[in-house]
Design a protein around this motif. Structure first.
Motif, mmCIF file in Angstrom:
data_model
loop_
_atom_site.group_PDB
_atom_site.id
_atom_site.type_symbol
_atom_site.label_atom_id
_atom_site.label_comp_id
_atom_site.label_asym_id
_atom_site.label_seq_id
_atom_site.Cartn_x
_atom_site.Cartn_y
_atom_site.Cartn_z
ATOM 1 N N THR A 44 -47.703 -12.523 89.325
ATOM 2 C CA THR A 44 -46.859 -12.299 90.507
ATOM 3 C C THR A 44 -46.060 -13.539 90.892
ATOM 4 N N GLU A 45 -46.458 -14.716 90.396
ATOM 5 C CA GLU A 45 -45.755 -15.952 90.715
ATOM 6 C C GLU A 45 -44.729 -16.334 89.646
ATOM 7 N N LEU A 46 -44.662 -15.544 88.576
ATOM 8 C CA LEU A 46 -43.745 -15.857 87.474
ATOM 9 C C LEU A 46 -42.391 -15.226 87.693
ATOM 10 N N LYS A 47 -41.400 -15.728 86.958
ATOM 11 C CA LYS A 47 -40.064 -15.137 86.963
ATOM 12 C C LYS A 47 -39.527 -15.154 85.531
ATOM 13 N N ILE A 48 -38.555 -14.310 85.281
ATOM 14 C CA ILE A 48 -37.912 -14.255 83.967
ATOM 15 C C ILE A 48 -37.316 -15.635 83.651
ATOM 16 N N ASP A 49 -37.402 -16.056 82.395
ATOM 17 C CA ASP A 49 -36.893 -17.334 81.893
ATOM 18 C C ASP A 49 -37.817 -18.513 82.186
ATOM 19 N N GLN A 50 -38.965 -18.289 82.803
ATOM 20 C CA GLN A 50 -39.890 -19.370 83.102
ATOM 21 C C GLN A 50 -40.687 -19.745 81.857
ATOM 22 N N SER A 51 -40.980 -21.022 81.705
ATOM 23 C CA SER A 51 -41.784 -21.508 80.581
ATOM 24 C C SER A 51 -43.263 -21.490 80.946
ATOM 25 N N VAL A 52 -44.069 -20.945 80.047
ATOM 26 C CA VAL A 52 -45.518 -20.909 80.229
ATOM 27 C C VAL A 52 -46.164 -21.324 78.908
ATOM 28 N N CYS A 109 -45.432 -23.390 74.155
ATOM 29 C CA CYS A 109 -44.458 -23.089 75.205
ATOM 30 C C CYS A 109 -43.658 -21.848 74.824
ATOM 31 N N LEU A 110 -43.775 -20.795 75.651
ATOM 32 C CA LEU A 110 -43.040 -19.554 75.430
ATOM 33 C C LEU A 110 -42.351 -19.148 76.728
ATOM 34 N N THR A 111 -41.247 -18.410 76.603
ATOM 35 C CA THR A 111 -40.434 -18.019 77.749
ATOM 36 C C THR A 111 -40.759 -16.596 78.194
ATOM 37 N N VAL A 112 -40.943 -16.427 79.498
ATOM 38 C CA VAL A 112 -41.180 -15.092 80.058
ATOM 39 C C VAL A 112 -39.899 -14.263 79.907
ATOM 40 N N VAL A 113 -40.015 -13.097 79.251
ATOM 41 C CA VAL A 113 -38.839 -12.245 79.024
ATOM 42 C C VAL A 113 -38.912 -10.927 79.786
ATOM 43 N N ALA A 114 -40.094 -10.556 80.300
ATOM 44 C CA ALA A 114 -40.233 -9.315 81.066
ATOM 45 C C ALA A 114 -41.440 -9.401 81.980
ATOM 46 N N LEU A 115 -41.356 -8.707 83.125
ATOM 47 C CA LEU A 115 -42.445 -8.618 84.097
ATOM 48 C C LEU A 115 -42.683 -7.158 84.419
ATOM 49 N N ASP A 116 -43.965 -6.755 84.489
ATOM 50 C CA ASP A 116 -44.247 -5.349 84.788
ATOM 51 C C ASP A 116 -45.688 -5.163 85.254
ATOM 52 N N GLU A 117 -45.881 -4.852 86.532
ATOM 53 C CA GLU A 117 -47.168 -4.451 87.102
ATOM 54 C C GLU A 117 -48.364 -5.302 86.656
ATOM 55 N N GLY A 169 -53.530 -34.498 83.549
ATOM 56 C CA GLY A 169 -53.913 -34.564 82.145
ATOM 57 C C GLY A 169 -53.137 -35.665 81.448
ATOM 58 N N HIS A 170 -52.253 -35.266 80.513
ATOM 59 C CA HIS A 170 -51.317 -36.204 79.900
ATOM 60 C C HIS A 170 -50.040 -35.440 79.593
ATOM 61 N N LEU A 171 -48.991 -36.130 79.175
ATOM 62 C CA LEU A 171 -47.726 -35.461 78.893
ATOM 63 C C LEU A 171 -47.860 -34.573 77.659
ATOM 64 N N VAL A 172 -47.662 -33.283 77.865
ATOM 65 C CA VAL A 172 -47.803 -32.283 76.814
ATOM 66 C C VAL A 172 -46.485 -31.525 76.716
ATOM 67 N N GLN A 173 -45.943 -31.402 75.507
ATOM 68 C CA GLN A 173 -44.642 -30.758 75.333
ATOM 69 C C GLN A 173 -44.721 -29.253 75.138
ATOM 70 N N GLY A 174 -45.874 -28.763 74.696
ATOM 71 C CA GLY A 174 -45.958 -27.336 74.372
ATOM 72 C C GLY A 174 -45.428 -27.053 72.984
ATOM 73 N N HIS A 175 -45.359 -28.096 72.143
ATOM 74 C CA HIS A 175 -44.894 -27.972 70.764
ATOM 75 C C HIS A 175 -46.075 -28.273 69.840
ATOM 76 N N VAL A 176 -46.637 -27.251 69.252
ATOM 77 C CA VAL A 176 -47.822 -27.411 68.415
ATOM 78 C C VAL A 176 -47.449 -28.114 67.117
ATOM 79 N N ASP A 177 -48.223 -29.135 66.757
ATOM 80 C CA ASP A 177 -47.976 -29.889 65.525
ATOM 81 C C ASP A 177 -48.622 -29.220 64.317
ATOM 82 N N GLU A 228 -50.840 -22.198 81.267
ATOM 83 C CA GLU A 228 -50.394 -23.240 82.193
ATOM 84 C C GLU A 228 -48.894 -23.121 82.379
ATOM 85 N N ARG A 229 -48.455 -23.128 83.633
ATOM 86 C CA ARG A 229 -47.018 -23.170 83.914
ATOM 87 C C ARG A 229 -46.509 -24.596 83.753
ATOM 88 N N ALA A 230 -45.192 -24.735 83.533
ATOM 89 C CA ALA A 230 -44.596 -26.067 83.381
ATOM 90 C C ALA A 230 -44.857 -26.902 84.629
#
Length: 196
Positions: free
Chosen positions: A32-40, A46-54, A94-102, A83-85
């Motif tokens: 309920t706190e997310l919005k389209i285009d948000q990074s999670v 790191c993936l982008t929210v593309v749809a919200l539904d119930e 924590g520490h600086l995390v990019q959301g890019h898996v090595d 985790e949200r951005a």
């Protein structure tokens, strides 16, 4: 950017393949706190929210992401670290995390210690990623401190809170996890390699 402090767990409700892409629908208390285009961050990816539904939201992982992470291991019912951005100016716990898996690693052992756990992970050293003793590592999006650093593996100590509130409670020997190595360490390693 993320901190590696998991906010909550999500549950995979639906997986839909479309060409080389995978649409992942997740039920989560924070929907309920997310919005389209948000990074999670999902298990550190790191993936982008593309749809919200119930009470659910959907993100899309492309073929490149699937080939380098454990997201292709997801099944309906799988639990995911979320985790949200981070907010600019907020406390960095924590520490600086990019959301890019090595790369991925495999859980090689789990040892219960009086009130905590030691998890060990093995990874392919040919990709030239490194850990250092007491340095930072991200395992499935969780910011942790390295112990027992080796060329092809490392261990981390897990407290009860982290064990209960992340995917760590579901790990078994052989579980595949996502690793993001410390961003500062990666740049230092690259610079040192360029000088040799």
């Amino acid at each position: 950017m993320f901190t590696g402090i998991i906010e909550t767990l999500g549950k995979v409700e639906k997986l839909e393949k479309e060409g080389g892409n995978l649409h992942i629908t997740i039920a989560s208390p924070m929907t309920t706190e997310l919005k389209i285009d948000q990074s999670v961050s999902h298990n550190g990816v790191c993936l982008t929210v593309v749809a919200l539904d119930e009470g659910c939201y959907t993100v899309t992982a492309i073929e490149e992401t699937l080939s380098k992470t454990n997201l292709e291991d997801l099944r309906v019912g799988s639990v995911v670290n979320l985790e949200r951005a981070m907010k600019l100016g907020a406390r960095l716990d924590g520490h600086l995390v990019q959301g890019h898996v090595d790369q991925t690693a495999v859980c090689s052992s789990i040892d219960q210690k009086d009130g905590s756990w030691i998890f060990s992970f093995a990874y392919d050293p040919s990709l030239n990623n490194i850990t250092i003793e007491k340095g930072s590592i991200t395992v499935d999006g969780v910011s942790l401190t390295v112990i027992d650093s080796k060329k092809d593996g490392f261990s981390v100590a897990i407290i009860p809170y982290t064990y209960e509130h992340t995917r760590f409670h579901s790990y078994k020997t052989g579980t595949r996890v996502n690793l993001e190595f410390d961003v500062i360490g990666k740049y230092v390693a690259k610079l040192m390699g360029a000088r040799n």
